[in-house]
Write a protein that holds these residues in place. Sequence first.
Motif, PDB file in Angstrom:
ATOM      1  N   ASN A 163       0.835  -1.197   0.000  1.00 17.84           N
ATOM      2  CA  ASN A 163       0.000   0.000   0.000  1.00 17.84           C
ATOM      3  C   ASN A 163       0.872   1.250   0.000  1.00 17.84           C
ATOM      4  O   ASN A 163       1.732   1.415   0.861  1.00 17.84           O
ATOM      5  N   TRP A 165       0.946   5.276   0.362  1.00 24.62           N
ATOM      6  CA  TRP A 165       0.069   6.229   1.019  1.00 24.62           C
ATOM      7  C   TRP A 165       0.836   7.481   1.449  1.00 24.62           C
ATOM      8  O   TRP A 165       2.063   7.541   1.357  1.00 24.62           O
ATOM      9  N   CYS A 169      -3.302  12.489   2.450  1.00 24.73           N
ATOM     10  CA  CYS A 169      -4.253  11.882   1.505  1.00 24.73           C
ATOM     11  C   CYS A 169      -5.466  11.340   2.269  1.00 24.73           C
ATOM     12  O   CYS A 169      -5.358  10.311   2.939  1.00 24.73           O
ATOM     13  N   CYS A 172      -6.370   7.640   1.892  1.00 27.70           N
ATOM     14  CA  CYS A 172      -5.363   6.797   2.536  1.00 27.70           C
ATOM     15  C   CYS A 172      -5.689   6.615   4.020  1.00 27.70           C
ATOM     16  O   CYS A 172      -5.582   5.515   4.571  1.00 27.70           O
ATOM     17  N   LEU A 234      -2.737   8.396  -5.359  1.00 31.18           N
ATOM     18  CA  LEU A 234      -2.791   7.832  -4.010  1.00 31.18           C
ATOM     19  C   LEU A 234      -4.258   7.756  -3.553  1.00 31.18           C
ATOM     20  O   LEU A 234      -5.068   8.609  -3.920  1.00 31.18           O
ATOM     21  N   PRO A 235      -4.538   6.725  -2.733  1.00 31.78           N
ATOM     22  CA  PRO A 235      -3.665   5.599  -2.412  1.00 31.78           C
ATOM     23  C   PRO A 235      -3.647   4.580  -3.548  1.00 31.78           C
ATOM     24  O   PRO A 235      -4.634   4.398  -4.249  1.00 31.78           O
ATOM     25  N   THR A 237      -2.730   0.490  -4.150  1.00 34.23           N
ATOM     26  CA  THR A 237      -2.440  -0.773  -3.488  1.00 34.23           C
ATOM     27  C   THR A 237      -2.095  -1.816  -4.537  1.00 34.23           C
ATOM     28  O   THR A 237      -2.850  -2.017  -5.493  1.00 34.23           O
ATOM     29  N   GLU A 253      -9.584   4.278  -2.446  1.00 29.96           N
ATOM     30  CA  GLU A 253      -9.867   3.716  -1.122  1.00 29.96           C
ATOM     31  C   GLU A 253     -10.395   2.285  -1.217  1.00 29.96           C
ATOM     32  O   GLU A 253     -11.219   1.970  -2.079  1.00 29.96           O
TER      33      GLU A 253
END
Length: 273
Positions: A163, A165, A169, A172, A234-235, A237, A253
């Motif tokens: 992840n 971040w 953010c 995040c 961002l974020p 993953t 998210e």
Amino acid sequence: MQSLALGPFALSIDRLLILLAIAVALFAGWISSRRDGRNPEAALITIVLIGILGARLGFVLRYHEDYLADPLQIIDIRDGGFWWVSGLACGLTVALTYLWRQPDIRRSLGIALATGTLVWGSIALPLAQLQNSTRGLPEMTLMTAAGEAVNLRDYAGQPIVLNVWASWCPPCVREMPVLEEAQHRYPGVQFLFANLGEDPATVEAFLSQLDVDLQHVLLDQHNQLGQHYGSRGLPTTLFIDADGQLKDTHLGELSVASLKGRLGSILPGQLPQ
């Protein structure tokens, strides 16, 4: 490349390709209807909307237990929870209904659908093959908050959720409790948290204030991960399998359900569907 920055906004490449295919389909439908027939624009928009709704409902039904714990998450599509199988089935059903019941748009709608599909496939499939050849876990050194150097290759050998971040953010911050809980729920997965561009004191103070206990917090001071994986937002993953190959990405998210859905790419057959 996983995402593209558009000013202050970022859009994942897969969603950008879908938008491009829709735009081309609308244009092709309009052009083909100029000589004879009716513009299939309304039908195309309906097909897309029903497809999106079907994809969302299908995903919610697959992970209904997670959504029932927080019903408001059902309408929060920012988590990216869509199931392409149910979406495709709903979209095709509506498309076939239009083609059967409205002969005056049959030709133009067929051309529009075929053109949009061709454009999407001609870009998405070669791009996926290109990305598959450059998705290995990089020989990259990052720092821990304690100032220790860590090579990402040291984490190879088990599935990884990486992840990326930053404390500034908001998405995040909102997803951190979900990821914190996931560390304990999925002990067979290595969760790594790479902070983008902030100093150790800022990171430690932020995590302490937020009261989350994240394992394996790393510092990516120079956006090495973004440059390697082509991520611009961002974020982000990244879901990496035990062989170090990137299998899936998520921009934005994560919810409990969408995280579980993405984990299926690196834990095949091990999660309830």
